[in-house]
Design an enzyme around this catalytic site. Structure first.
Site, PDB file in Angstrom:
ATOM      1  N   ARG A 164       0.841  -1.219   0.000  1.00 58.96           N
ATOM      2  CA  ARG A 164       0.000   0.000   0.000  1.00 58.96           C
ATOM      3  C   ARG A 164       0.872   1.265   0.000  1.00 58.96           C
ATOM      4  O   ARG A 164       0.595   2.229   0.722  1.00 58.96           O
ATOM      5  CB  ARG A 164      -0.928   0.046   1.221  1.00 58.96           C
ATOM      6  CG  ARG A 164      -1.938  -1.069   1.298  1.00 58.96           C
ATOM      7  CD  ARG A 164      -2.953  -0.984   0.161  1.00 58.96           C
ATOM      8  NE  ARG A 164      -4.067  -1.875   0.408  1.00 58.96           N
ATOM      9  CZ  ARG A 164      -4.032  -3.190   0.171  1.00 58.96           C
ATOM     10  NH1 ARG A 164      -2.975  -3.724  -0.371  1.00 58.96           N
ATOM     11  NH2 ARG A 164      -5.086  -3.932   0.437  1.00 58.96           N
ATOM     12  N   SER A 238     -10.175  -0.424   4.196  1.00 55.71           N
ATOM     13  CA  SER A 238      -9.329  -0.577   5.382  1.00 55.71           C
ATOM     14  C   SER A 238      -8.819   0.790   5.806  1.00 55.71           C
ATOM     15  O   SER A 238      -8.198   1.494   5.016  1.00 55.71           O
ATOM     16  CB  SER A 238      -8.124  -1.468   5.087  1.00 55.71           C
ATOM     17  OG  SER A 238      -8.528  -2.761   4.762  1.00 55.71           O
ATOM     18  N   GLU A 334      -3.935   3.667   6.608  1.00 57.90           N
ATOM     19  CA  GLU A 334      -3.805   3.439   5.164  1.00 57.90           C
ATOM     20  C   GLU A 334      -4.439   4.611   4.417  1.00 57.90           C
ATOM     21  O   GLU A 334      -3.986   5.023   3.350  1.00 57.90           O
ATOM     22  CB  GLU A 334      -4.512   2.131   4.772  1.00 57.90           C
ATOM     23  CG  GLU A 334      -4.308   1.786   3.316  1.00 57.90           C
ATOM     24  CD  GLU A 334      -5.298   0.794   2.772  1.00 57.90           C
ATOM     25  OE1 GLU A 334      -6.237   1.227   2.074  1.00 57.90           O
ATOM     26  OE2 GLU A 334      -5.135  -0.405   3.040  1.00 57.90           O
TER      27      GLU A 334
HETATM   28  N1  EPU Z   1     -10.071 -10.564  10.924  1.00 56.48           N
HETATM   29  C1  EPU Z   1     -10.632 -10.553  12.175  1.00 56.48           C
HETATM   30  N2  EPU Z   1     -11.565  -9.602  12.466  1.00 56.48           N
HETATM   31  C2  EPU Z   1     -11.964  -8.679  11.570  1.00 56.48           C
HETATM   32  C3  EPU Z   1     -11.386  -8.679  10.287  1.00 56.48           C
HETATM   33  C4  EPU Z   1     -10.431  -9.633   9.979  1.00 56.48           C
HETATM   34  O1  EPU Z   1     -10.309 -11.382  13.021  1.00 56.48           O
HETATM   35  O2  EPU Z   1     -12.833  -7.849  11.914  1.00 56.48           O
HETATM   36  C5  EPU Z   1      -9.061 -11.592  10.595  1.00 56.48           C
HETATM   37  C6  EPU Z   1      -9.681 -12.875  10.083  1.00 56.48           C
HETATM   38  O3  EPU Z   1      -9.034 -13.942  10.691  1.00 56.48           O
HETATM   39  C7  EPU Z   1      -9.373 -12.901   8.610  1.00 56.48           C
HETATM   40  C8  EPU Z   1      -8.089 -12.113   8.550  1.00 56.48           C
HETATM   41  O4  EPU Z   1      -8.204 -11.135   9.588  1.00 56.48           O
HETATM   42  O5  EPU Z   1      -9.182 -14.181   8.141  1.00 56.48           O
HETATM   43  C9  EPU Z   1      -7.903 -11.406   7.228  1.00 56.48           C
HETATM   44  O6  EPU Z   1      -9.086 -10.661   6.926  1.00 56.48           O
HETATM   45  P1  EPU Z   1      -9.455 -10.240   5.439  1.00 56.48           P
HETATM   46  O7  EPU Z   1      -9.301 -11.401   4.515  1.00 56.48           O
HETATM   47  O8  EPU Z   1     -10.749  -9.520   5.465  1.00 56.48           O
HETATM   48  O9  EPU Z   1      -8.280  -9.268   5.037  1.00 56.48           O
HETATM   49  P2  EPU Z   1      -7.592  -8.033   5.767  1.00 56.48           P
HETATM   50  O10 EPU Z   1      -6.177  -8.417   6.048  1.00 56.48           O
HETATM   51  O11 EPU Z   1      -8.377  -7.524   6.908  1.00 56.48           O
HETATM   52  C10 EPU Z   1      -6.656  -7.022   3.541  1.00 56.48           C
HETATM   53  C11 EPU Z   1      -6.640  -5.686   2.889  1.00 56.48           C
HETATM   54  C12 EPU Z   1      -7.962  -5.423   2.173  1.00 56.48           C
HETATM   55  C13 EPU Z   1      -8.186  -6.539   1.156  1.00 56.48           C
HETATM   56  C14 EPU Z   1      -8.187  -7.887   1.880  1.00 56.48           C
HETATM   57  C15 EPU Z   1      -8.264  -9.038   0.921  1.00 56.48           C
HETATM   58  C16 EPU Z   1      -5.168  -4.293   4.191  1.00 56.48           C
HETATM   59  C17 EPU Z   1      -5.061  -3.217   5.228  1.00 56.48           C
HETATM   60  N3  EPU Z   1      -6.406  -4.659   3.882  1.00 56.48           N
HETATM   61  O12 EPU Z   1      -7.623  -6.954   4.583  1.00 56.48           O
HETATM   62  O13 EPU Z   1      -7.832  -4.217   1.463  1.00 56.48           O
HETATM   63  O14 EPU Z   1      -9.416  -6.369   0.480  1.00 56.48           O
HETATM   64  O15 EPU Z   1      -6.937  -8.029   2.602  1.00 56.48           O
HETATM   65  O16 EPU Z   1      -7.076  -9.155   0.229  1.00 56.48           O
HETATM   66  O17 EPU Z   1      -4.154  -4.747   3.674  1.00 56.48           O
HETATM   67  C18 EPU Z   1      -8.177  -1.863   1.517  1.00 56.48           C
HETATM   68  O18 EPU Z   1      -6.970  -1.752   1.298  1.00 56.48           O
HETATM   69  O19 EPU Z   1      -8.926  -0.857   1.632  1.00 56.48           O
HETATM   70  C19 EPU Z   1      -8.752  -3.193   1.651  1.00 56.48           C
HETATM   71  C20 EPU Z   1     -10.039  -3.376   1.911  1.00 56.48           C
END
Ligand code: EPU
Length: 338
Positions: A164, A238, A334
């Site tokens: 990012r 995010s 972010e």
């Molecule tokens: N999780 C929780 N609680 C929550 C959210 C997530 O426990 O409320 C845990 C879960 O275990 C889940 C893991 O976090 O399995 C990962 O969650 P998720 O797949 O939703 O991905 P993320 O790491 O929270 C990132 C990006 C998103 C992108 C998704 C999918 C960042 C900051 N965010 O989110 O990007 O869509 O992966 O690749 O890197 C954005 O940049 O605006 C964005 C939405």
């Protein structure tokens, strides 16, 4: 020059924050942009560049010129049997570019389906999702320097992409406007279902064929099930980046919090989802005045109505403090705070 005065920016940011811009202009070509940048009236006023407004939090009125970049068009600039090189205007809606590529079976960005925002904003933060990042297909971009209206081209390497992150969030922050982005895609796409539950979701749907259209469909489903639609609830995806911590620190935390989630980055670093940390401080789905965190994804801060940017900032500050107190981990935004 079509410059309007005292315009509300509410329709131009996905958080739906109602602040005013002293001057506002929507530009549809490089020429229009050059004219306005070199004009006597505007060459020295502060400028804010926006695309889809999907990664900003506006905290006060903007006492300068807001330039909304709406340069259109998608064109194929070269191709052979395997590769196609596509150039898109910075104002093209990112998902429209995805649809254009799906239609022609050009692969490499299908996992980035439905990311809000425009093509021009994509390289600024090197958008990424579900195992793909823009930098994997990015060839170069064109743009203009704000101070002298000179045009320039940046290669993949010169953009200094990171998680990012890019040169446009650092050394060239507020100094350069992207006008066109050029990417290189495959005519024989290899699908990528490694992230999270993509594989199980696609199996559940029992498609006859699995190609990039099906991958895109699954990504859209997963996104829509987890992330709030900005047209209904103001948000900017995010709000924080996922922090990276040492393996040692992760193992210490794991002893105390058995269900902590982490992704090994292979350099003795572990990326921990900010959503997990925030949820485990009790913030998930919490409503604070006009703001809160999303019920299904705690890293997404939301505007439930008429929140001000400052209210959202205050919530972010409280969240950061409680995550630091409980886990000793610092969260970084972010979203661009303006
Ligand atoms: N999780 C929780 N609680 C929550 C959210 C997530 O426990 O409320 C845990 C879960 O275990 C889940 C893991 O976090 O399995 C990962 O969650 P998720 O797949 O939703 O991905 P993320 O790491 O929270 C990132 C990006 C998103 C992108 C998704 C999918 C960042 C900051 N965010 O989110 O990007 O869509 O992966 O690749 O890197 C954005 O940049 O605006 C964005 C939405």
């Amino acid at each position: 020059m079509n410059v309007r005065k005292n315009i509300s920016l509410k329709p131009f940011n996905t958080f739906g924050i109602d602040v005013k811009a002293k001057f506002f202009s929507e530009v549809r070509s490089e020429l229009q942009l050059k004219k306005i940048l070199s004009s006597h009236e505007f060459n020295s006023v502060p400028k804010l560049i926006i695309g889809g407004g999907s990664n900003i939090l506006l905290t006060k009125d903007f006492d300068g010129l807001v330039l909304k970049v709406s340069i259109p068009d998608i064109e194929i600039i070269s191709e052979d049997d395997k590769i196609v090189v596509i150039k898109a205007g910075a104002g093209v809606i990112w998902h429209d570019l995805i649809l254009y590529c799906l239609e022609r079976n050009f692969g490499g960005i299908e996992n980035l389906s439905l990311i809000p925002g425009t093509v021009g904003a994509a390289p600024i933060q090197n958008i990424g999702a579900y195992g793909q990042e823009l930098k994997d297909v990015f060839k170069n971009l064109d743009g203009i320097f704000l101070n002298n209206s000179n045009v320039a081209k940046f290669s993949n390497k010169e953009c200094k992409f990171g998680y990012r992150d890019s040169i446009f969030k650092n050394k060239l922050k507020d100094k350069f406007i992207v006008t066109y982005v050029t990417i290189s895609l495959s005519k024989n796409p290899v699908i990528n279902l490694e992230y999270g539950n993509l594989k199980s979701e696609i199996e559940r749907m029992r498609f006859n064929n699995i190609g990039i259209k099906e991958v895109s469909e699954v990504v859209c489903r997963v996104r829509l099930s987890k992330l709030p639609d900005p047209a209904k609830i103001g948000n900017a995806g995010s709000f924080f980046k996922n922090p990276e911590i040492s393996e040692e620190r992760f193992l210490q935390l794991k002893e105390k919090y058995n269900d902590i989630v982490g992704f090994n980055l292979g350099n003795s670093k572990i990326k921990v989802p900010a959503g997990w940390l925030i949820e485990n401080c009790g913030w998930k789905g919490k409503v604070v005045g006009n703001t809160g965190t999303h019920t299904k994804q705690a890293v997404v801060l939301v505007n439930y109505g008429n929140a001000s940017g400052k209210e959202i900032m205050n919530l972010a500050k409280e969240i950061k403090e409680s995550v630091f107190q409980k886990f000793g981990i610092e969260l970084n935004e972010e979203v661009n705070i303006i």
